[in-house]
Design an enzyme around this catalytic site. Structure first.
Site, PDB file in Angstrom:
ATOM      1  CG  ASP A  52      -6.422   1.734  -7.840  1.00  9.33           C
ATOM      2  OD1 ASP A  52      -5.731   0.942  -7.167  1.00  9.33           O
ATOM      3  OD2 ASP A  52      -6.839   2.817  -7.396  1.00  9.33           O
ATOM      4  CB  SER A 101     -12.431   6.433 -10.245  1.00 14.36           C
ATOM      5  OG  SER A 101     -11.864   6.201  -9.006  1.00 14.36           O
ATOM      6  CD  GLU A 146      -3.094  -0.245   0.054  1.00 17.90           C
ATOM      7  OE1 GLU A 146      -3.113   0.110  -1.144  1.00 17.90           O
ATOM      8  OE2 GLU A 146      -3.746  -1.203   0.486  1.00 17.90           O
ATOM      9  CG  HIS A 147      -0.124   4.875   0.520  1.00 24.63           C
ATOM     10  ND1 HIS A 147      -0.560   6.021  -0.094  1.00 24.63           N
ATOM     11  CD2 HIS A 147      -1.147   4.433   1.285  1.00 24.63           C
ATOM     12  CE1 HIS A 147      -1.812   6.275   0.314  1.00 24.63           C
ATOM     13  NE2 HIS A 147      -2.189   5.321   1.140  1.00 24.63           N
ATOM     14  N   GLY A 185     -13.258   2.842  -1.711  1.00 27.13           N
ATOM     15  CA  GLY A 185     -11.844   2.482  -1.875  1.00 27.13           C
ATOM     16  C   GLY A 185     -11.668   1.182  -2.647  1.00 27.13           C
ATOM     17  CG  LEU A 186     -13.995  -1.755  -2.550  1.00 28.32           C
ATOM     18  CD1 LEU A 186     -15.277  -2.568  -2.394  1.00 28.32           C
ATOM     19  CD2 LEU A 186     -12.801  -2.564  -2.027  1.00 28.32           C
ATOM     20  CG  ASP A 244       0.411   2.796  -6.662  1.00 32.37           C
ATOM     21  OD1 ASP A 244       0.648   3.672  -5.787  1.00 32.37           O
ATOM     22  OD2 ASP A 244      -0.698   2.693  -7.238  1.00 32.37           O
ATOM     23  N   GLY A 266     -16.857   5.275  -3.595  1.00 33.28           N
ATOM     24  CA  GLY A 266     -16.292   5.916  -2.400  1.00 33.28           C
ATOM     25  C   GLY A 266     -15.885   4.920  -1.324  1.00 33.28           C
TER      26      GLY A 266
HETATM   27  C1  GLA Z   1      -5.243   4.654  -4.231  1.00 35.09           C
HETATM   28  C2  GLA Z   1      -4.526   4.932  -5.547  1.00 35.09           C
HETATM   29  C3  GLA Z   1      -3.496   3.838  -5.862  1.00 35.09           C
HETATM   30  C4  GLA Z   1      -2.585   3.568  -4.675  1.00 35.09           C
HETATM   31  C5  GLA Z   1      -3.399   3.399  -3.392  1.00 35.09           C
HETATM   32  C6  GLA Z   1      -2.528   3.274  -2.172  1.00 35.09           C
HETATM   33  O1  GLA Z   1      -6.047   3.524  -4.364  1.00 35.09           O
HETATM   34  O2  GLA Z   1      -5.459   5.003  -6.602  1.00 35.09           O
HETATM   35  O3  GLA Z   1      -2.755   4.199  -7.003  1.00 35.09           O
HETATM   36  O4  GLA Z   1      -1.637   4.587  -4.536  1.00 35.09           O
HETATM   37  O5  GLA Z   1      -4.304   4.480  -3.190  1.00 35.09           O
HETATM   38  O6  GLA Z   1      -1.791   2.094  -2.221  1.00 35.09           O
END
Ligand code: GLA
Length: 383
Positions: free
Chosen positions: A170, A126, A32-33, A122-123, A35, A120
């Site tokens: 994503d 978009s 996570e965080h 976080g899945l 990419d 909204g």
């Molecule tokens: C969001 C962003 C991704 C990634 C995550 C955190 O989902 O769209 O590109 O940075 O946050 O891992």
């Protein structure tokens, strides 16, 4: 709504037969965080998808209808807005703009959008909308664009048109996901491998139903903090171009010279990259207890070092502790609300979801939503 119903609805609206394309949302198992730090991620595509029905028009107009948002939107492909309009269709307009820049004029089109990915939460609703629209445009215009490039184009649309500085995770997994597998992606080279999710394991996704306002601002702030870290390490070694290039040993040696916030951010990213590679190896060997441990470490690091969790996410993660069949869980996605992801033995998954929901409800007073998921295939045309 299933695809025959979507076809029927489209025919009623536009008096034409459409082609239908779908692209899934995702959950990130670990990484996570990382990419946007050129690092490693391990998401899986989910069974929820966004569907785009499309048919050609004889003129240069783009007409967009949706099952979820009222009102028909109309645009002229020769005069698309140059920046976000603030409406949901920005993701489609961004993709159309990038495609026209890359491959020339698009044909006019009628479109009908139907989204199943919770918005909204976080899945990646978009990314699903971007990828489904891009696939629809590309197919209608007979353009050749391999899926990994289509993912990059969608990310560019989100970065440059919508104005969100997201990484590639994503869009990439929405394009390239594979049923029954997590996807280990090197976000620098875009090389990827699939790690099988053992049969008998469910992905239980728990939605906190909160999204705190700081999400966007804090996301960009974290990116800047990482960039500040890179500037420091680059001075020591010009070969360091991203936090991906900083080893745990180099970090350790210099950690006291960094401002404390920057030290925490760098520490999360450097170790999260290592955890992600370890988790992919462990998953491939079906060493589930190791995967579970790494997921918990990831959550703790996001909470304490990267500081992107929130009370509700922590409660949801803690609520899973000790439940039968639970292997590991953590917050997933950008943070400040949204969902947790849990690996749970199939036979326990339903009870697990009910008990986590009950514990969460009691602790927060919020009614959560839970989804029993498995890893599914990425974007495709629906026949
Ligand atoms: C969001 C962003 C991704 C990634 C995550 C955190 O989902 O769209 O590109 O940075 O946050 O891992």
């Amino acid at each position: 709504m299933n695809s025959p119903e979507l076809v029927q609805h489209f025919e009623k609206l536009f008096n034409q037969q459409p082609r239908i394309f779908r692209a899934p949302g995702r959950v990130n198992l670990i990484g996570e965080h990382t990419d946007y730090n050129d690092g490693f991620v391990m998401p899986a595509a989910l069974g929820f998808s966004t569907y785009v029905a499309i048919a050609e028009r004889p003129d240069r107009k783009l007409l967009i209808d949706s099952e979820e948002f009222a009102g028909r939107l109309e645009f002229d492909l020769d005069h698309l807005p140059s920046l976000r309009t603030g409406a949901w269709c920005d993701y489609i307009l961004g993709v159309a703009t990038m495609l026209q820049q890359r491959a020339g004029n698009l044909r006019g089109a009628n479109m009908l959008v139907h989204g199943e990915v919770p918005i909204g939460a976080g899945l990646s609703s978009s990314a699903a909308l971007e990828v489904a629209s891009a696939l629809a445009f590309v197919s209608l215009n007979n353009t050749q664009l391999p899926l990994p490039e289509l993912a990059q184009l969608c990310r560019k649309a989100e970065n440059e048109f919508v104005g969100a500085r997201v990484g590639i995770m994503d869009q990439f997994v929405s394009c390239m996901g594979k049923a029954g597998h997590a996807l280990l992606l090197d976000c620098r080279s875009l090389d990827f491998k699939f790690a099988p999710i053992p049969v008998g394991i469910r992905l239980v996704v728990c939605n906190t139903k909160v999204k705190h306002d700081l999400a966007t601002g804090a996301y960009n702030k974290r990116r800047e903090e990482c960039e500040e870290g890179v500037r420091y390490f680059e001075k020591l070694n010009p070969a360091i171009k991203a936090l991906r290039d900083v080893s745990p040993e180099v970090l350790e040696r210099h950690i006291d010279d960094l401002p404390s916030t920057i030290a925490k951010r760098c520490s999360h990213v450097v170790h999260e990259n290592r955890r992600t590679l370890d988790a992919a190896r462990a998953l491939t060997k079906s060493d589930l207890s190791q995967v579970g441990r790494l997921m918990r470490e990831s959550h703790n690091s996001l909470r304490d070092l990267y500081e992107v969790s929130c009370h509700e996410l922590d409660v949801m993660v803690d609520s899973a502790d000790g439940l039968p069949g639970f292997i590991g869980g953590r917050m997933t996605g950008g943070g400040f609300g949204g969902c947790t992801v849990n690996l749970v033995r199939w036979e326990n998954a339903e009870d697990f979801a009910a008990q986590v929901a009950e514990r969460y409800r009691r602790a927060t007073g919020i009614d959560p939503q839970t989804y029993l998921c498995s890893a599914e295939d990425g974007a495709q045309e629906v026949s």
